[in-house]
Scaffold this motif. Sequence first.
Motif, PDB file in Angstrom:
ATOM      1  N   PRO A 648      -0.491  -9.640  -5.753  1.00  0.00           N
ATOM      2  CA  PRO A 648      -0.448  -9.510  -4.293  1.00  0.00           C
ATOM      3  C   PRO A 648       0.998  -9.392  -3.787  1.00  0.00           C
ATOM      4  N   TYR A 649       1.108  -8.993  -2.509  1.00  0.00           N
ATOM      5  CA  TYR A 649       2.416  -8.885  -1.855  1.00  0.00           C
ATOM      6  C   TYR A 649       2.445  -9.809  -0.650  1.00  0.00           C
ATOM      7  N   ARG A 650       3.591 -10.419  -0.448  1.00  0.00           N
ATOM      8  CA  ARG A 650       3.802 -11.238   0.759  1.00  0.00           C
ATOM      9  C   ARG A 650       4.740 -10.462   1.688  1.00  0.00           C
ATOM     10  N   THR A 651       4.222 -10.136   2.861  1.00  0.00           N
ATOM     11  CA  THR A 651       5.006  -9.373   3.839  1.00  0.00           C
ATOM     12  C   THR A 651       5.399 -10.291   4.980  1.00  0.00           C
ATOM     13  N   LEU A 666       2.231  -5.677  17.199  1.00  0.00           N
ATOM     14  CA  LEU A 666       2.958  -5.362  15.979  1.00  0.00           C
ATOM     15  C   LEU A 666       1.957  -4.805  14.974  1.00  0.00           C
ATOM     16  N   VAL A 667       2.266  -3.630  14.445  1.00  0.00           N
ATOM     17  CA  VAL A 667       1.406  -3.003  13.446  1.00  0.00           C
ATOM     18  C   VAL A 667       2.208  -2.804  12.166  1.00  0.00           C
ATOM     19  N   VAL A 668       1.646  -3.308  11.047  1.00  0.00           N
ATOM     20  CA  VAL A 668       2.271  -3.133   9.737  1.00  0.00           C
ATOM     21  C   VAL A 668       1.388  -2.190   8.923  1.00  0.00           C
ATOM     22  N   THR A 669       2.014  -1.169   8.338  1.00  0.00           N
ATOM     23  CA  THR A 669       1.304  -0.204   7.497  1.00  0.00           C
ATOM     24  C   THR A 669       1.634  -0.461   6.041  1.00  0.00           C
ATOM     25  N   THR A 675      -3.732  -1.123   7.438  1.00  0.00           N
ATOM     26  CA  THR A 675      -2.831  -1.668   8.450  1.00  0.00           C
ATOM     27  C   THR A 675      -3.271  -3.072   8.836  1.00  0.00           C
ATOM     28  N   GLU A 676      -2.314  -3.821   9.342  1.00  0.00           N
ATOM     29  CA  GLU A 676      -2.567  -5.119   9.940  1.00  0.00           C
ATOM     30  C   GLU A 676      -1.894  -5.137  11.300  1.00  0.00           C
ATOM     31  N   ALA A 677      -2.561  -5.719  12.297  1.00  0.00           N
ATOM     32  CA  ALA A 677      -2.003  -5.787  13.646  1.00  0.00           C
ATOM     33  C   ALA A 677      -1.940  -7.242  14.098  1.00  0.00           C
ATOM     34  N   ALA A 678      -0.941  -7.523  14.912  1.00  0.00           N
ATOM     35  CA  ALA A 678      -0.791  -8.873  15.458  1.00  0.00           C
ATOM     36  C   ALA A 678      -0.334  -8.758  16.913  1.00  0.00           C
ATOM     37  N   ARG A 696       1.885  -3.292  -0.967  1.00  0.00           N
ATOM     38  CA  ARG A 696       3.223  -3.486  -0.393  1.00  0.00           C
ATOM     39  C   ARG A 696       3.279  -2.855   0.997  1.00  0.00           C
ATOM     40  N   ALA A 697       3.959  -3.516   1.913  1.00  0.00           N
ATOM     41  CA  ALA A 697       4.148  -2.943   3.252  1.00  0.00           C
ATOM     42  C   ALA A 697       5.207  -1.846   3.193  1.00  0.00           C
ATOM     43  N   VAL A 698       5.017  -0.809   4.000  1.00  0.00           N
ATOM     44  CA  VAL A 698       5.993   0.286   4.012  1.00  0.00           C
ATOM     45  C   VAL A 698       6.611   0.475   5.389  1.00  0.00           C
ATOM     46  N   LYS A 699       5.930   0.018   6.458  1.00  0.00           N
ATOM     47  CA  LYS A 699       6.449   0.231   7.807  1.00  0.00           C
ATOM     48  C   LYS A 699       5.981  -0.884   8.717  1.00  0.00           C
ATOM     49  N   ALA A 700       6.867  -1.320   9.610  1.00  0.00           N
ATOM     50  CA  ALA A 700       6.519  -2.284  10.663  1.00  0.00           C
ATOM     51  C   ALA A 700       6.936  -1.685  11.994  1.00  0.00           C
TER      52      ALA A 700
END
Length: 749
Positions: A648-651, A666-669, A675-678, A696-700
Amino acid sequence: MNPRFALPGGAGAHRVRLGIAAVLLLAGAVFAADLLPGAAPVPARPPAVAAAVPPAPDGIALAAPDAAAVRVPSSPDAWGGARTGQEATLSDRVVHYDIAATLDPNKHTVAGRERLTWRNRSNVAVKAVYLHLYMNAFDSAGSTYFTERRERDGTFRSGVDIKDAWGHIDMRRVAQGGAAVPWRFVQPDNGPATDHTVVRLDLPQAVAPGATTTLDIDFLTQLPRVVARTGYFGTFHLVAQWFPKIGVLELPGERGATSPRWNVHEFHLNSEFYADFGSYDVALTVPRGYTVGATGELQGQPVDKDGMRTWRFAQGDVHDFAWTADSQTAKPVVATWSGPGSPPVTVTVLYPPEFAASAAPALKAAQEALTYFSTTLGPYPYKTLTIVIPPYNAEEAGGMEYPTFFTAEAYAEVEPRTANQFALAFVTIHEFGHGYFYGLLASNEFEEPVLDEGLNEYWDNRMMRDQGQLAYIATPLLRRLGFAPGYPTFDAERAGTPRLDPADPPGANAWHRLQDIGPVYTRTATLMRDLEARIGRAPIERAFKEYYRRWKFRHPSVADLRETLAEVTGQRAVVEDAFARQVYAVARVDDRIGDFTSTELTPLPGTRLRGGVRVEDKPADVDKSIDATRTRWRKAHPHAPDGTGPYPYRTEVTVVRRGAPVAQTLVVTFADGSTEAARWDADERWHKFTWTTTARAVKAELDPQRLHYLDVSKLDDARTLDPDASASHRWGLEFAGVAEYLLALIATL
């Protein structure tokens, strides 16, 4: 008004704004508009120099010299209550003007006889009334207007100098029922004693509650050379702010008043007007051969006598009257417009021969504006609309609004997708739009310019956005060379407003501003665009339709707008927060991505208990195990994207707030496309968001929907973990293209 000399530190100019955008583009930095600083400060006004206004004999006070945005909603019955359409007249007419005026085009004077009939709406006897003598703003360098002009940069809008062609208005006789009326100049805003733009009349006969009185006034107005909103050049005469005009007696429950008070401010550099609704019957006598245009409807045919021609215009349910006369006007362009709920409207464009190219585009823009404003706000209720294009050397008369009558821009060339075409269309729409926010809604432009200039700027940009029109910056020559870039008009507003260091609330009055009047236009338009983006287009439009329905032919305050928006949209908390932070006050909005990491959670070396025995996982053994696990996983998932694997990855994303809180997304790709949104709407200076995922996350990115145009910079809203050169490549290509055009142009000279 079209603030052509206005950006931060000036007054808000569409033309100057376009010029600055062009300079940025030619420098290869048009996309760096996010980095524009706040407005250049201007000196504060020095302490008052005039003596205090002596008390009126009836004890009725004046509006405060620092009056600004009202916080308490008006009473439901303010100004006679909402107009239902069942009344005998569209407005509650408080005043009537009968005026006979004669123009001397050689001396540039207007000799007038005025009969002013005014009704006392209050429950107290009125023993003194106040009149505006606006033209005295141009009687000397000692007026409030010229004092404030010197304090800034010595210019107004396009910087025209008065060149010793001063203007003034002299009251030759004032009588009430045959009795002479004594009067004195007063300075309600503590301006210089040499300001003569407000006069108090002490009446021989008090006006009882509910009663009316008539004042007979003979006056002579000397027009200045066109310098600000009015005046002459050659045979062209724009006659505005030209007659003695009574102030507004506000009652308890109206715009925050708690007792009767006169609202009658001096004529400031950047302020405009405020008056009661009424009716006008005006006879204008000019030499034969002059074309006349005016507020309202022409009554019958002009009458000729002794080489002069008298035109008579009448209009009810308006609060001002302006006119123009010129012997060099080309044959007017006339068309009609009709729309649901409106009477047939005769649209007339008056223009000089040298700017014939501007006539048809101005007519087209006005007709489209009639349709848009009538559809999105409410029906246009008058039968006429007159547009005046000023002649060469009278540019300062352009971009000014009066009821059913306004002046536009003037261009000898108007080609599609050029700055000329855009500016002419935008200014025409803008000045027409004032017919709603200044005209029908009759906002107090002295104290609450946000309700007129600000809201009008927002609705104008909204119209152009909905039509798909862009702000073009190319000249006709560059357009013919094939260079015609354009960008959304709300982006132009954003680039032109101080975001890094805003100094003045949009709700401040028109004259007490560190950064001048420009941000009233640009920051209000941007704020309302952001509010619409957050609440939704349909709810905002419903709210503005209700604002128009509820407050037309009255005088709403900022608090009345706030309450209408909150009630109709159902988003009271959002609306009240926006007004508290960005209308009554002003705060920087500056959220950004502070830190962004995405780390693979692989096994780590160290000691562990296994079966009750502590054993050591050495680094080399751990690395070998990780490699083996990855190899097996890759064989089992041959098409998996980079950034995915067995571990797993911790972002972690840290967002930083350097201004007022706004509701953020905030959207993480991630590498696998997920994606994850907060949500981040807490009032805190920073926050860290964490996710543990299989990729792995590539963009925030903060604000991916671009809700917050007030944000200082959008360039720091997003970060990637891998290098991305697409933006710099695009900027480089844009700059190279512009450079090639410039070099080619230079080579032809």
